[in-house]
Design an enzyme around this catalytic site. Sequence first.
Site, mmCIF file in Angstrom:
data_model
loop_
_atom_site.group_PDB
_atom_site.id
_atom_site.type_symbol
_atom_site.label_atom_id
_atom_site.label_comp_id
_atom_site.label_asym_id
_atom_site.label_seq_id
_atom_site.Cartn_x
_atom_site.Cartn_y
_atom_site.Cartn_z
ATOM 1 N N HIS A 296 -11.506 -1.955 16.894
ATOM 2 C CA HIS A 296 -12.893 -2.372 16.706
ATOM 3 C C HIS A 296 -13.825 -1.841 17.787
ATOM 4 O O HIS A 296 -15.028 -2.021 17.689
ATOM 5 C CB HIS A 296 -12.981 -3.900 16.604
ATOM 6 C CG HIS A 296 -12.554 -4.390 15.259
ATOM 7 N ND1 HIS A 296 -11.353 -4.060 14.704
ATOM 8 C CD2 HIS A 296 -13.182 -5.174 14.338
ATOM 9 C CE1 HIS A 296 -11.254 -4.618 13.509
ATOM 10 N NE2 HIS A 296 -12.340 -5.300 13.263
ATOM 11 N N SER B 110 -13.434 1.807 12.444
ATOM 12 C CA SER B 110 -12.501 2.562 11.612
ATOM 13 C C SER B 110 -12.890 4.029 11.553
ATOM 14 O O SER B 110 -14.063 4.380 11.609
ATOM 15 C CB SER B 110 -12.504 2.007 10.189
ATOM 16 O OG SER B 110 -12.073 0.675 10.182
ATOM 17 N N LYS C 226 -12.971 -5.122 -1.696
ATOM 18 C CA LYS C 226 -12.115 -3.994 -2.052
ATOM 19 C C LYS C 226 -10.668 -4.260 -1.616
ATOM 20 O O LYS C 226 -9.723 -4.022 -2.374
ATOM 21 C CB LYS C 226 -12.652 -2.733 -1.393
ATOM 22 C CG LYS C 226 -11.931 -1.485 -1.862
ATOM 23 C CD LYS C 226 -12.521 -0.248 -1.227
ATOM 24 C CE LYS C 226 -11.736 0.981 -1.647
ATOM 25 N NZ LYS C 226 -12.238 2.191 -1.026
ATOM 26 N N ASP C 227 -10.504 -4.749 -0.388
ATOM 27 C CA ASP C 227 -9.153 -5.073 0.084
ATOM 28 C C ASP C 227 -8.536 -6.165 -0.784
ATOM 29 O O ASP C 227 -7.357 -6.111 -1.122
ATOM 30 C CB ASP C 227 -9.188 -5.562 1.542
ATOM 31 C CG ASP C 227 -9.292 -4.415 2.528
ATOM 32 O OD1 ASP C 227 -8.775 -3.328 2.222
ATOM 33 O OD2 ASP C 227 -9.889 -4.607 3.606
ATOM 34 N N GLU D 3 19.450 0.926 5.407
ATOM 35 C CA GLU D 3 18.410 0.684 4.417
ATOM 36 C C GLU D 3 17.544 1.929 4.266
ATOM 37 O O GLU D 3 17.460 2.754 5.183
ATOM 38 C CB GLU D 3 17.554 -0.508 4.868
ATOM 39 C CG GLU D 3 18.301 -1.825 4.839
ATOM 40 C CD GLU D 3 18.407 -2.402 3.442
ATOM 41 O OE1 GLU D 3 19.315 -1.984 2.695
ATOM 42 O OE2 GLU D 3 17.592 -3.265 3.089
#
Lengths: 428, 193
Positions: free
Chosen positions: A219, A223, A247-248, A291
């Site tokens: 921050h 971004s 949107k998220d 895995e």
Amino acid sequence: MSFAWAKPYEPKTQLGHWIDQRLPLPRMIYGAVGGGYPVPRNLNYAWNFGVLAGVFLMIQIVTGIVLAMWYNSGIETAFASTEHIMRDVNAGWFLRYAHANGASFFFIVVYIHIFRGLFYGSYKAPRELVWMLGLVVYLLMMATAFMGYVLPWGQMSYWGAQVITGFFSAFPVVGEPLRVWLLGGYAPDQAALTRFFSLHYLMPFVIAGVVILKTWALHIPGSSNPTGVDVKTEKDTLPFHPFYTAKDGWFVLAFLMVYVAVTFFLPNALGHPDNYIEANPLATPAHIVPEWYFWPFYAILRAFTVDFILPAKLWGVLAMFASILLLFFLPWLDRSPVRSGHYRPLFKVFFMIFIADIILLGICGVMPAEQPWVFLSQIGTLYYFAHFLIILPLISKLEKPLPLPDSISKSVLHGEEAESAPYGLAKA
Amino acid sequence: MATVEQPDPLLKEDNAGDGNDGVRRRDFLDIAAVSFGVVGVGAVAFPLVNQMAPPADVMALASIEVDLTNIAEGQAIKASWRKQPVFIRNLTQAEIDEANAVDVSGLRDKESLAERTKEGKANWLVTMGVCTHLGCVPTGVVTGENKGDYNGYFCPCHGSHYDTAGRIRKGPAPTNLVVPEFEFLDDSTIRIG
Ligand code: FES
């Protein structure tokens, strides 16, 4: 927080004021993921995976806490208690499958997030620390996932623990004592199982702590975005809320549908059937595989077959650790001033080859250690290191980047001024 | 309110040392406090680190006795020592010859069969059943299991081949299967550890 035009927090109620003067937590949240955090307006779907990773961390913590209410970490009882959860505990099968597949989906999300960062140059200045903290999270995730996989005390659990702690014995002199210290015995046993359980429970909270640091560091500059161009004016950004929360939000729901579908209909698709056999310290399964999210690293580990100054085993272990540690130096290996791969024609090509290389290594990692897989994993390993140590530094010198757009708003809005006005400021 | 200039008695004491050796009483206190703190942190850290080491009960399993009478020539058994498998093999004459026919100087881990067994008991090959690569249990003890290209043991994990003397011949393992400390108590009993 970061831009001059970020909207300041204004408590709307008396109570809000009262709290704000004593514990400004709502103010912090508003500035971090609310209307007070301006975000580039051109983020594409690749930017949804950070929030999604946070969602999966939560899913893992919540399902993990309830599983721990039933799981028993004794070597005689661990396997049985896991089966008990699956058969008798109310909705136990669901909780365990949600947790096991949650781990896989967490890695899917984080891998996409990492490759997003790699393609768009998110690791470059001024976000180097964001990238490095992300790598710390990734390392912690790997340790957590490994220890979690040991807990059901099946054959793959046991032999995975044996092989992975065996990495440490590759180091001369200190290696074997270190391994014995880590396991609390000469082979995985009660001591190892209990401490893995203890640490498996602890680590997610450590991860959460690092995630807070990472978000804090993010921050400061804000971004990155698909053009890689810095935010210049208010026109380039939108407030996080309501635009990116919406949107998220929808994307999280869409992605969870895939996760839930796998959890319900293919719950064992990503696991190994041998882990439904209880651990047997005297017999190794014919074919040990980790895995899926470790396959490329497993291939690098096994790529070294000849001694060269150091024993092959030590080379394999060093290369495997180096393959991840190398990523910490990425901001200084890729010196191109252009962030986004969109404007880097040469980089784009090699990025695709790099992805293909990772997939090749992944395939080699799951295949038995026989030809041609050994040879292919050697090629793949060589290319992996070459990509970071030779190709990236070279192309940042040789490549002629495409012209960058003047600003984020110009690049998305093609000059339509009215549309590019910030939220709520468009002249009617 | 007027303030009265009054010499601080503590300061005075501090400065009293100046003329003598340059060491103030405060310096001594600082160093003493920090040293005490460091020793204290160390005293707490040691048990926290050391608790991770194998506990007494694990160490107490340090030796086992194995009866060899039931192991026929050409057969092998797995015993469990320190929670790890130990392979005890009664080699046939052919296997002994095969092991002795190998040129030791060409091996990765140069050891002859004689160095890996007890004098006069070259047929008793006692090794850890733990691959020296990353610790899997090699196959080849139970009849019918894969014995690898050199007729000894084979590790399925990453493909290490061991010969009839348990020596690494092919694959990623760096050293021969480890021969644990053991001794013959009598002709048909050994003690491992
Ligand atoms: S553990 Fe035996 S070959 Fe790797």
